[in-house]
Design an enzyme around this catalytic site. Structure first.
Site, short mmCIF file in Angstrom:
data_model
loop_
_atom_site.label_atom_id
_atom_site.label_comp_id
_atom_site.label_asym_id
_atom_site.label_seq_id
_atom_site.Cartn_x
_atom_site.Cartn_y
_atom_site.Cartn_z
N ALA A 12 0.82 -1.21 0.00
CA ALA A 12 0.00 0.00 0.00
C ALA A 12 0.85 1.27 0.00
O ALA A 12 2.08 1.20 0.10
CB ALA A 12 -0.92 -0.02 1.21
N HIS A 13 0.19 2.41 -0.06
CA HIS A 13 0.90 3.69 -0.16
C HIS A 13 1.76 3.96 1.08
O HIS A 13 1.39 3.65 2.19
CB HIS A 13 -0.06 4.85 -0.43
CG HIS A 13 -1.21 5.00 0.50
ND1 HIS A 13 -2.20 5.92 0.29
CD2 HIS A 13 -1.55 4.35 1.64
CE1 HIS A 13 -3.08 5.83 1.26
NE2 HIS A 13 -2.73 4.90 2.09
N ASN A 14 2.92 4.54 0.82
CA ASN A 14 3.85 4.99 1.86
C ASN A 14 4.59 3.85 2.56
O ASN A 14 5.38 4.09 3.48
CB ASN A 14 3.15 5.83 2.95
CG ASN A 14 2.29 6.94 2.40
OD1 ASN A 14 2.40 7.28 1.22
ND2 ASN A 14 1.43 7.48 3.21
#
Lengths: 340, 340, 340
Positions: free
Chosen positions: B250-252
């Site tokens: 997922a993001h980050n």
């Protein structure tokens, strides 16, 4: 702040424009004409940026922020540094999201059909539709105005796609009726046969899957997720539902409005979810169940029974969430004892 | 031994060449000039093959092997059959892997741009780059020398791809800065929007995702895996990390160097893994966690808390691995009792 | 009944023709010449439709159905309404499935090669093969008569694909020998490298994957599922196996005949399943295991040991299914008590 290789901010916008956009009231230093060039987090924002405070635990960073303007709840306004223009609103995160969307609207491809695309002559394309290279559009497909179809995607015969949709690259859609402003991320598969067959030792016999997929307005479906078409009834994704990556939705499943499915979760055939149901990552819901409005399903849990509206469940098999917490607590106690 | 429809061995190589390649010392029958035409397992290898002994439990097969040469640890050398030339090394499996790679290097497509590919005129391609049919390369993309892009793949505007990368067929990449010698298997999706929105009963509001994906050198990402770009910070895959099929990142999320993620595992937003963390199949890690260097996460476990460097966890929710083994032992004891 | 935008029924067929097709005996009103135009569920079927009764709990709906004809077990025939023509058979669901398949056969594209497809001159295509736009067919590929390859799919060098296969859109196949009547749904990845490397702190060393994927006749593989090729031995999918969406099959795995794998399940390297093994959704099987004929693996369970033929297991780690039910019962009892 975003890398200009990939992002270009619209704007600038004045504080007054952002207030108008979000319904916020201007407070603090009250410079309604201040020109805002970008959004930024509390700690890196400068005088030409707008930021926000949503979680009170960041109040100290808020007090020290050099942002020109900030979305903030009226109750937190007194924590702002002197000189900051405030955009007062009951929900600063939502307001910031809307402002950020204004600076960085969803990308839109220039209208037109790439020469390498193969578009059936019976397809009907609305105004401003963008068809990228190597796209294939089947017979009798209808695509609403402003919709964009990404490179190498394939839209099967007869599909209807609404206005201002964003179908990204390498997507496959068939047997689907889609609303407006739907986003399908790369690699999404919509409308293929459901997993229906009669098991038989002499060879499983496939059951023709004769339903469709109906997708409501404002739905998003994440990368490489799969939505099978119905077996006879339709598979339905309610308006505003947000589906993450690698999610599986089987035939005849019905999602209400505003449901949220986190990555790698899945729903088996014919289960029905009410409105605003949230399903945690890697959770599974078996077939033919009914989950009421607002149900919350914990990550990795396995739902095997109906859950009434407002319920929250966890574990595999899933039980009410408080009971599940007790289960893990009991197990921890029993096994910690053994260390002594 | 490999099916010549699909594989062609380079070589032959002499034992001396293989010793030089792997840093092994020549022992046993010591025929450094012996010509080796292929790699093979212990039981099927012949006089023109090189094999290996890594696991002492195969010592009998080693003793009976007809291989011309074998990689083996000096401590096991005395188990070799008479007449076998030995390649003595502290890590026979690694040495064998390097030799096998020499016989079967990663496939490389002939340089050039297929006529059906659509390459933006502002893209910059290094020497020897191979662009397969129906590929789409966006504006300002930079691709390093020796990199190959497989059929029907799509590289979005602004991406930078290093040297000697292998992007296979039907891949989508956007918003990405990629190192050298990266392999993306078919159907990988890199760089799409993360799953970020403000939940609201009147309709969830999408948060623009303004970060990138940074992929280090020598990373591999398996078929149909998905890596979302950051929301503001970047998503980072550290050098040498190996990611299996159908994995969600997922993001980050930040992965250190040399991490291993087995198939169908997933990491939620903003979690950070140190170096050489291994995540078992179908395991999940919730958001905003920190896992230290060398952490091992068991298959199907669900990590909901930070894990310090060197830790090993299992179960859902995950607990220290020994405690988890006790949990399953206790449950088994309690339920076996019930049979009596 | 199906939406004519997407489906067109073949037929009509007489009751006699359906009886001949399915081996059913004509009973009830006995109108063997009755013309049947479509299949339909019990409650919506009319006089020109054929329906079925498989589950006795729908006997009331059966008694009230207006269908012209119905497949039914002889034991249930007396529950039919007057005037209905019966198709008597020991397995009404299988018979209905066959009839439905006759009305709605698998879609077949018109033979021919789309002008935008790139077919290597050394490929050999059988009679009636259909190659959709933007397909890429590698060197020395052989495709049997009547097979159809969907838009934007890529078939790698040397692959052999049987007769009457249906490869849908955006599929990638390499290093594969495929039987007849195989269906690969959109986004399937077959034949890429397995997840094989020697772990090393100085950098993992990839092991060349030198096997193939062999797929038997009548196999179906669901959307976005992944099947890695063998490391040396082959990965094998036995004839008639049905694989759902987002399933992972690792290198060297062997599935027997008629296996069923539900969505998001996965099998690690070198495990072997007998015939007619069923694996529930999101279940995982670790590597190097052996599951006998007819084994049933519960949804979300994690199999870590061999399971003998006929066994049924559940839980993570998986135990015999009855023991698993006791585990959940014990936990429920212990934690419900705590409420008092």
């Amino acid at each position: 702040m975003a890398d200009p290789r990939f992002f270009r901010a619209a704007g600038p916008f004045t504080v007054a424009e952002l207030a108008h956009l979000t319904g916020a009231e201007i407070g603090g230093a009250g410079q309604s004409g201040l020109s805002i060039g970008d959004v930024a987090p509390l700690d890196v924002a400068g005088s030409a940026h707008v930021t926000f405070l949503a979680n009170p635990k960041y109040a100290a960073a808020f007090g020290a922020s050099k942002a020109g303007a900030a979305f903030v709840h009226p109750d937190q306004a007194h924590k702002a540094p002197a000189g900051m223009t405030l955009l007062l609103t009951a929900n600063p995160y939502i307001a910031f999201a809307r402002a950020a969307r204004r600076f960085y609207p969803a990308p839109r491809s220039p209208a037109g059909i790439a020469p390498s695309a193969v578009v059936d002559p019976t397809a009907v394309l609305g105004e401003g539709v963008a068809i990228a290279p190597h796209v294939v559009i089947g017979a009798r497909v209808e695509i609403g105005a402003g919709t964009s179809i990404g490179a190498n995607s394939v839209i099967g015969d007869g599909c209807i796609i609404g206005r201002d949709c964003l179908i990204e690259a390498n997507v496959t859609v068939s047997h689907c009726l889609m609303g407006d402003r739907v986003t399908l991320y790369p690699g999404v598969r919509v409308g293929q046969d459901g997993f229906g067959f009669a098991m038989d030792p002499s060879g499983h016999v496939k059951i023709p899957q004769l339903g469709r997929v109906r997708i409501g307005d404002d739905v998003e479906i994440g990368a490489n997720s799969t939505v099978d078409r119905g077996a006879g009834p339709d598979t339905v994704i309610g308006a505003g539902s947000m589906i993450d990556n690698l999610v599986q939705i089987a035939h005849n499943v019905v999602l209400g409005r505003g449901c949220v499915m986190v990555a790698q979760s899945g729903i088996s055939g014919s289960s029905r979810l009410g409105d605003f149901v949230t399903v945690g990552g890697q959770a599974g819901i078996t077939g033919h169940l009914s989950l009421g409005d607002g149900v919350r399903v914990g990550g990795q849990s396995g739902v095997t029974r109906d859950v009434p509206a407002g319920g929250a469940v966890g574990g595999s098999p899933a039980v009410p969430i408080l009971q599940w917490h007790r289960q893990t607590a009991v197990l921890n106690r029993m096994t910690r004892k053994k260390d002594q």
